[in-house]
Scaffold this active site. Structure first.
Site, short mmCIF file in Angstrom:
data_model
loop_
_atom_site.label_atom_id
_atom_site.label_comp_id
_atom_site.label_asym_id
_atom_site.label_seq_id
_atom_site.Cartn_x
_atom_site.Cartn_y
_atom_site.Cartn_z
CE LYS A 1 -4.34 1.08 2.32
NZ LYS A 1 -5.05 0.91 3.57
C1 E4P Z 1 -8.24 2.15 3.60
O1 E4P Z 1 -7.56 1.28 3.12
C2 E4P Z 1 -8.08 2.72 4.93
O2 E4P Z 1 -7.38 1.80 5.73
C3 E4P Z 1 -9.38 2.98 5.65
O3 E4P Z 1 -10.50 2.53 4.94
C4 E4P Z 1 -9.49 4.32 6.26
O4 E4P Z 1 -10.72 4.45 6.93
P1 E4P Z 1 -11.04 5.65 7.95
O5 E4P Z 1 -11.29 6.88 7.18
O6 E4P Z 1 -12.25 5.17 8.69
O7 E4P Z 1 -9.82 5.77 8.83
#
Ligand code: E4P
Length: 217
Positions: free
Chosen positions: A85
């Site tokens: 990522k």
């Molecule tokens: C995506 O891969 C992120 O890990 C995640 O969905 C972020 O979510 P949040 O906005 O609830 O922190």
């Protein structure tokens, strides 16, 4: 639309995996920090439980492409199912180009508009992660973003998969599916919400009552 679980919490991962509803897990630096465990250790434990794509993000403090590339290669070597990522920044795109050309799967995160999604896909991303909830938080429309990316990827035969991220509730799930997302990454609480309906609970209660009245336990 398929589901990834958005957590590094082993109990939650076991519960969702046992239900058979997830095909992978996503993490981010905040999620890893929340568990307070060593990154490699928790990632390997997740990979031993879930037979599917596991997104592991480069360190939040790694901001240059070279650093992301080196870290990304190490993340990819942890397990065959690893997806690296990367943040959708100029440096993140450079790292994506190199890692993708080496056959390493990538998930470009923190996407908040269509141009970012197109650039991430063109840099070779396997997955793009537009954030629905965080856009809604600032009174913008996260679902419209998913619709637009999905429409444009279809018109141009772009095969990067769209992961709806920052999904906060079951309504988001329905709307993301209608908007054409390939996947949604959801916290365990959203899976619980998706399962809940008062008529299901009442129905079970009534079936039990009627059955017991005639057959006992
Ligand atoms: C995506 O891969 C992120 O890990 C995640 O969905 C972020 O979510 P949040 O906005 O609830 O922190």
């Amino acid at each position: 639309m398929k589901f990834f679980l958005d957590t590094a919490n082993i109990d939650e991962i076991k519960k969702a995996n046992d239900m058979g509803v997830i095909c992978g897990v996503t993490t981010n630096p905040s999620i890893i920090a929340k568990e307070g465990r060593v990154f490699e250790e928790v990632i390997l434990e997740i990979a031993s439980l879930v037979d599917g794509a596991i997104s592991g993000e480069v360190k939040a403090t790694t901001i240059d492409a070279q650093g992301m590339i080196e870290e990304g290669r190490k993340i990819a070597q942890l397990h065959k199912n690893m997806v690296v990522k990367l943040p959708t920044t100029t440096e993140g795109l450079k790292a994506c180009k190199v890692l993708s050309s080496e056959g390493i799967k990538t998930n470009l995160t923190l996407i908040f508009n269509v141009p970012q999604a197109i650039l991430a896909a063109r840099a070779g991303a396997t997955y793009v992660s537009p954030f629905v909830g965080r856009l809604d938080d600032i009174s913008m429309n996260g679902i419209d973003l998913i619709k637009d990316i999905s429409t444009i990827f279809k018109i141009h035969n772009i095969d990067a998969k769209i992961i709806s991220a920052s999904v906060r509730n079951a309504t988001h799930v329905i709307e993301c599916a209608k908007a054409g997302a390939d996947l949604a990454t959801v916290p365990y609480s959203v899976i619980e919400q998706m399962m809940k309906h008062p008529l299901t609970d009442q129905g079970i209660e009534k079936f039990q009552k009627d059955y017991r009245a005639v057959f006992g336990e």
